[in-house]
Scaffold this active site. Structure first.
Site, PDB file in Angstrom:
ATOM      1  N   ARG A   1       0.809  -1.218   0.000  1.00  0.00           N
ATOM      2  CA  ARG A   1       0.000   0.000   0.000  1.00  0.00           C
ATOM      3  C   ARG A   1       0.844   1.271   0.000  1.00  0.00           C
ATOM      4  NH1 ARG A   1      -3.077  -3.743   2.665  1.00  0.00           N
ATOM      5  NH2 ARG A   1      -2.225  -3.159   4.678  1.00  0.00           N
TER       6      ARG A   1
ATOM      7  N   GLU B   1       4.063 -10.964  14.636  1.00  0.00           N
ATOM      8  CA  GLU B   1       3.296 -11.708  15.625  1.00  0.00           C
ATOM      9  C   GLU B   1       3.474 -13.213  15.465  1.00  0.00           C
ATOM     10  OE1 GLU B   1       1.858  -9.483  13.511  1.00  0.00           O
ATOM     11  OE2 GLU B   1       1.702  -7.774  14.870  1.00  0.00           O
TER      12      GLU B   1
END
Length: 176
Positions: free
Chosen positions: A63, A100
């Site tokens: 993005r 994560e």
């Protein structure tokens, strides 16, 4: 037409439980598809950096590849992509970081920047800051004069700005 940050915020689509349950995803594609919002984002970001002497805008896959080139064009600067491994054709350097659920790596062409460059690193969203910190460390390996960091959205409660030192100015267009 004068637009407000509130209007930009209202234009962001919120998608619950994406990409995993418990995450509220802020979809900026709704800002990009609205011509007035896209122009406003371009104008606001240009005003933020027009006097900083930016020579290269570096966008993070994927993005960061949307507003990055738009801003580079407006600032009369070049555009440099930071990509995932195996996507850049010439010799690269890389930086790995923890996510994560494991590790990830970002790469940049070895000859993308030099000591004369003033760099604006751009991505859509600042959450915990891990990806941008890795991108910033990667850019710093090429020893530019100065590095600025910009996001469209900062999730303030996650305190991602704390990842960066005082030598880097971190700004966002919108704070949520």
């Amino acid at each position: 037409m004068i637009m407000s940050k509130e209007r930009l915020i209202k234009s962001i689509r919120e998608i619950p439980d994406f990409p995993i349950p418990g995450i509220l995803f802020y979809d900026v594609t709704t800002l990009f598809k609205d011509a007035a919002c896209l122009q406003e984002l371009s104008d606001v970001m240009y005003e933020m950096y027009k006097d900083k002497g930016i020579t290269k805008v570096v966008g993070i896959e994927s993005r960061g590849f949307i507003m990055g080139p738009i801003l580079a064009t407006r600032l009369n600067a070049g555009f440099i992509p930071i990509r995932k491994p195996g996507k850049l054709p010439a010799e690269t350097i890389e930086e790995s970081y923890d996510k994560e659920y494991g590790k990830d790596t970002v790469q940049i062409h070895k000859d993308a920047l030099d000591e004369n460059d003033v760099v604006l690193l751009h991505d859509d969203l600042l959450a915990t800051g891990g990806t941008m910190k890795a991108a910033c460390d990667l850019v710093k390996k090429l020893k530019p004069k100065k590095v600025y960091i910009n996001f469209i959205i900062e999730l303030k409660e996650l305190n991602g700005k704390a990842m960066f030192g005082d030598d880097v100015e971190v700004e966002s267009v919108l704070s949520l």
